[in-house]
Design a protein around this motif. Structure first.
Motif, PDB file in Angstrom:
ATOM      1  N   ARG A  89      -5.089  -9.118  -8.511  1.00 21.11           N
ATOM      2  CA  ARG A  89      -3.876  -9.282  -7.717  1.00 21.11           C
ATOM      3  C   ARG A  89      -4.025  -8.544  -6.398  1.00 21.11           C
ATOM      4  O   ARG A  89      -4.615  -7.460  -6.338  1.00 21.11           O
ATOM      5  N   VAL A  90      -3.485  -9.148  -5.352  1.00 13.19           N
ATOM      6  CA  VAL A  90      -3.622  -8.613  -3.994  1.00 13.19           C
ATOM      7  C   VAL A  90      -2.279  -8.049  -3.541  1.00 13.19           C
ATOM      8  O   VAL A  90      -1.236  -8.686  -3.689  1.00 13.19           O
ATOM      9  N   PHE A  91      -2.343  -6.848  -2.983  1.00 12.89           N
ATOM     10  CA  PHE A  91      -1.142  -6.154  -2.526  1.00 12.89           C
ATOM     11  C   PHE A  91      -1.356  -5.654  -1.098  1.00 12.89           C
ATOM     12  O   PHE A  91      -2.458  -5.731  -0.550  1.00 12.89           O
ATOM     13  N   GLN A  92      -0.299  -5.150  -0.504  1.00 10.32           N
ATOM     14  CA  GLN A  92      -0.375  -4.444   0.769  1.00 10.32           C
ATOM     15  C   GLN A  92       0.340  -3.111   0.627  1.00 10.32           C
ATOM     16  O   GLN A  92       1.368  -3.013  -0.062  1.00 10.32           O
TER      17      GLN A  92
ATOM     18  N   GLY B  61       5.115  -0.652  -1.123  1.00 11.49           N
ATOM     19  CA  GLY B  61       4.131  -1.721  -0.985  1.00 11.49           C
ATOM     20  C   GLY B  61       4.702  -3.043  -1.476  1.00 11.49           C
ATOM     21  O   GLY B  61       5.863  -3.128  -1.876  1.00 11.49           O
ATOM     22  N   TRP B  62       3.883  -4.073  -1.455  1.00 12.71           N
ATOM     23  CA  TRP B  62       4.337  -5.377  -1.942  1.00 12.71           C
ATOM     24  C   TRP B  62       3.135  -6.234  -2.305  1.00 12.71           C
ATOM     25  O   TRP B  62       2.010  -6.011  -1.848  1.00 12.71           O
ATOM     26  N   GLU B  63       3.398  -7.229  -3.159  1.00  9.27           N
ATOM     27  CA  GLU B  63       2.337  -8.159  -3.552  1.00  9.27           C
ATOM     28  C   GLU B  63       2.208  -9.236  -2.485  1.00  9.27           C
ATOM     29  O   GLU B  63       3.205  -9.773  -1.998  1.00  9.27           O
ATOM     30  N   LEU B  64       0.980  -9.547  -2.122  1.00  4.51           N
ATOM     31  CA  LEU B  64       0.707 -10.501  -1.054  1.00  4.51           C
ATOM     32  C   LEU B  64       0.608 -11.905  -1.629  1.00  4.51           C
ATOM     33  O   LEU B  64      -0.162 -12.164  -2.563  1.00  4.51           O
ATOM     34  N   ARG B  65       1.379 -12.822  -1.064  1.00  5.54           N
ATOM     35  CA  ARG B  65       1.288 -14.237  -1.429  1.00  5.54           C
ATOM     36  C   ARG B  65       0.274 -14.878  -0.500  1.00  5.54           C
ATOM     37  O   ARG B  65       0.531 -15.081   0.684  1.00  5.54           O
TER      38      ARG B  65
ATOM     39  N   ASP C  69       2.056   7.273   3.487  1.00  4.06           N
ATOM     40  CA  ASP C  69       0.957   6.508   2.920  1.00  4.06           C
ATOM     41  C   ASP C  69      -0.004   7.378   2.130  1.00  4.06           C
ATOM     42  O   ASP C  69      -0.610   6.910   1.151  1.00  4.06           O
ATOM     43  N   ALA C  70      -0.176   8.638   2.520  1.00  5.90           N
ATOM     44  CA  ALA C  70      -1.015   9.532   1.726  1.00  5.90           C
ATOM     45  C   ALA C  70      -0.407   9.739   0.343  1.00  5.90           C
ATOM     46  O   ALA C  70      -1.129   9.754  -0.672  1.00  5.90           O
ATOM     47  N   ASP C  71       0.913   9.884   0.269  1.00  9.70           N
ATOM     48  CA  ASP C  71       1.566   9.991  -1.038  1.00  9.70           C
ATOM     49  C   ASP C  71       1.344   8.714  -1.855  1.00  9.70           C
ATOM     50  O   ASP C  71       1.088   8.771  -3.073  1.00  9.70           O
ATOM     51  N   PHE C  72       1.434   7.571  -1.200  1.00 16.16           N
ATOM     52  CA  PHE C  72       1.227   6.283  -1.876  1.00 16.16           C
ATOM     53  C   PHE C  72      -0.187   6.203  -2.444  1.00 16.16           C
ATOM     54  O   PHE C  72      -0.382   5.883  -3.624  1.00 16.16           O
ATOM     55  N   TRP C  73      -1.179   6.509  -1.620  1.00 20.14           N
ATOM     56  CA  TRP C  73      -2.568   6.386  -2.053  1.00 20.14           C
ATOM     57  C   TRP C  73      -2.957   7.463  -3.058  1.00 20.14           C
ATOM     58  O   TRP C  73      -3.800   7.227  -3.934  1.00 20.14           O
ATOM     59  N   ALA C  74      -2.361   8.630  -2.959  1.00 18.44           N
ATOM     60  CA  ALA C  74      -2.626   9.668  -3.958  1.00 18.44           C
ATOM     61  C   ALA C  74      -2.147   9.203  -5.333  1.00 18.44           C
ATOM     62  O   ALA C  74      -2.844   9.384  -6.351  1.00 18.44           O
ATOM     63  N   TRP C  75      -0.957   8.590  -5.380  1.00 18.40           N
ATOM     64  CA  TRP C  75      -0.465   8.044  -6.651  1.00 18.40           C
ATOM     65  C   TRP C  75      -1.363   6.914  -7.136  1.00 18.40           C
ATOM     66  O   TRP C  75      -1.729   6.849  -8.324  1.00 18.40           O
ATOM     67  N   LEU C  76      -1.763   6.042  -6.239  1.00 12.94           N
ATOM     68  CA  LEU C  76      -2.513   4.850  -6.619  1.00 12.94           C
ATOM     69  C   LEU C  76      -3.912   5.189  -7.130  1.00 12.94           C
ATOM     70  O   LEU C  76      -4.421   4.533  -8.043  1.00 12.94           O
TER      71      LEU C  76
ATOM     72  N   GLY D 105       0.976  -2.232   5.467  1.00  9.66           N
ATOM     73  CA  GLY D 105       0.458  -3.594   5.516  1.00  9.66           C
ATOM     74  C   GLY D 105      -1.010  -3.734   5.218  1.00  9.66           C
ATOM     75  O   GLY D 105      -1.550  -4.847   5.285  1.00  9.66           O
ATOM     76  N   ASN D 106      -1.696  -2.638   4.886  1.00  6.19           N
ATOM     77  CA  ASN D 106      -3.123  -2.716   4.576  1.00  6.19           C
ATOM     78  C   ASN D 106      -3.336  -3.355   3.206  1.00  6.19           C
ATOM     79  O   ASN D 106      -2.753  -2.911   2.212  1.00  6.19           O
ATOM     80  N   GLU D 107      -4.181  -4.388   3.163  1.00  3.34           N
ATOM     81  CA  GLU D 107      -4.440  -5.065   1.903  1.00  3.34           C
ATOM     82  C   GLU D 107      -5.230  -4.176   0.946  1.00  3.34           C
ATOM     83  O   GLU D 107      -6.065  -3.380   1.360  1.00  3.34           O
ATOM     84  N   PHE D 108      -4.975  -4.366  -0.337  1.00  8.02           N
ATOM     85  CA  PHE D 108      -5.806  -3.784  -1.379  1.00  8.02           C
ATOM     86  C   PHE D 108      -5.667  -4.652  -2.630  1.00  8.02           C
ATOM     87  O   PHE D 108      -4.695  -5.403  -2.765  1.00  8.02           O
TER      88      PHE D 108
END
Length: 243
Positions: A223-226, A210-214, A138-145, A230-233
């Motif tokens: 747009r809402v994602f997780q 991650g994925w887009e939240l419906r 998740d740190a890699d994910f958030w660093a990219w984001l 599973g943490n929303e953003f």
């Protein structure tokens, strides 16, 4: 694309927003009955906004993200001032720890931290601890984001704005998995910049786990994602553009 907001659910945005504005010394951007926005300057060019948005009922989902405030050598004095502003002491089963756990006026937990070298220069918010099922991933994910960079800290992984100003985003092992459908009371928002393609960003989020939240929250201009845990953003559009 950059990290712009902390989105905070509130049954009374004005009351909660005023508390945090006084606590942090931030600057009001918007003050309406249903939304209060206040800005924390990080280094003169970067910022982090706190957005308090009205919800019909008090949040009941576990807090997977919270605020750690810098206390340091003035920890007791900082906690005392926050109590005067409307915070209360809170027992969440923390036991004997060097930090002080408080609740904001709507019961949201936050901490006033002891002196730590990793919090030098953070400003009033020392860290944003985020629950994760895999802190490394998740740190890699958030660093990219966000474009934030790795820094040393007590968390398994910690990120910080490239200026090395402002709070740490600290990834900690989650005490329990994210409950499906249980919305985080506090979440992060990133803002697209000119040249960013919303659909391309969405595809890259999916590629990184991650994925887009419906959702059933109505039509939103973002747009809402997780994230992979599973943490929303939210991904906010380029100013002046559709999501």
């Amino acid at each position: 694309m950059f990290l712009e907001n902390l989105g905070i659910d509130a049954t009374d945005p004005v009351r909660l927003g005023r508390f945090w504005e006084a606590a942090l010394g931030t600057t009001t951007l918007t003050a309406e009955p249903d939304i209060v926005e206040t800005r924390l300057d990080l280094d003169g060019t970067a910022y982090l906004d706190l957005c308090f948005v009205r919800v019909p009922e008090p949040p009941t989902s576990p807090q997977r993200l919270h605020l750690d405030l810098r206390g340091g050598e003035q920890q007791q004095e900082v906690a005392a001032r926050l109590r005067e502003l409307g915070a209360g002491d809170l027992d969440i089963g923390q036991g004997e720890v060097p930090w002080i756990v408080l609740a904001d006026p709507e019961g949201g937990a936050f901490c006033v931290m002891e002196d730590r070298e990793e919090f030098v220069g953070t400003g009033p918010i020392a860290a944003l601890p985020l629950d994760s099922s895999d802190p490394e991933r998740d740190a890699d994910f958030w660093a990219w984001l966000t474009g934030w960079v790795d820094v040393d800290g007590q968390a398994p992984r910690a990120l910080r704005h490239p200026s090395l100003s402002g709070p740490l985003l600290s990834l900690y092992p989650e005490p329990a998995p994210k409950v499906p459908g249980a919305k985080n009371p506090i979440h992060l928002d990133v803002r697209l910049e000119p040249g960013d393609d919303a659909d391309e960003i969405a595809a890259q989020i999916a590629e990184r786990g991650g994925w887009e939240l419906r959702h059933n929250w109505g039509d939103l201009p973002w747009r809402v994602f997780q994230d992979p845990s599973g943490n929303e953003f939210c991904v906010l559009p380029v100013p002046g553009a559709a999501a």
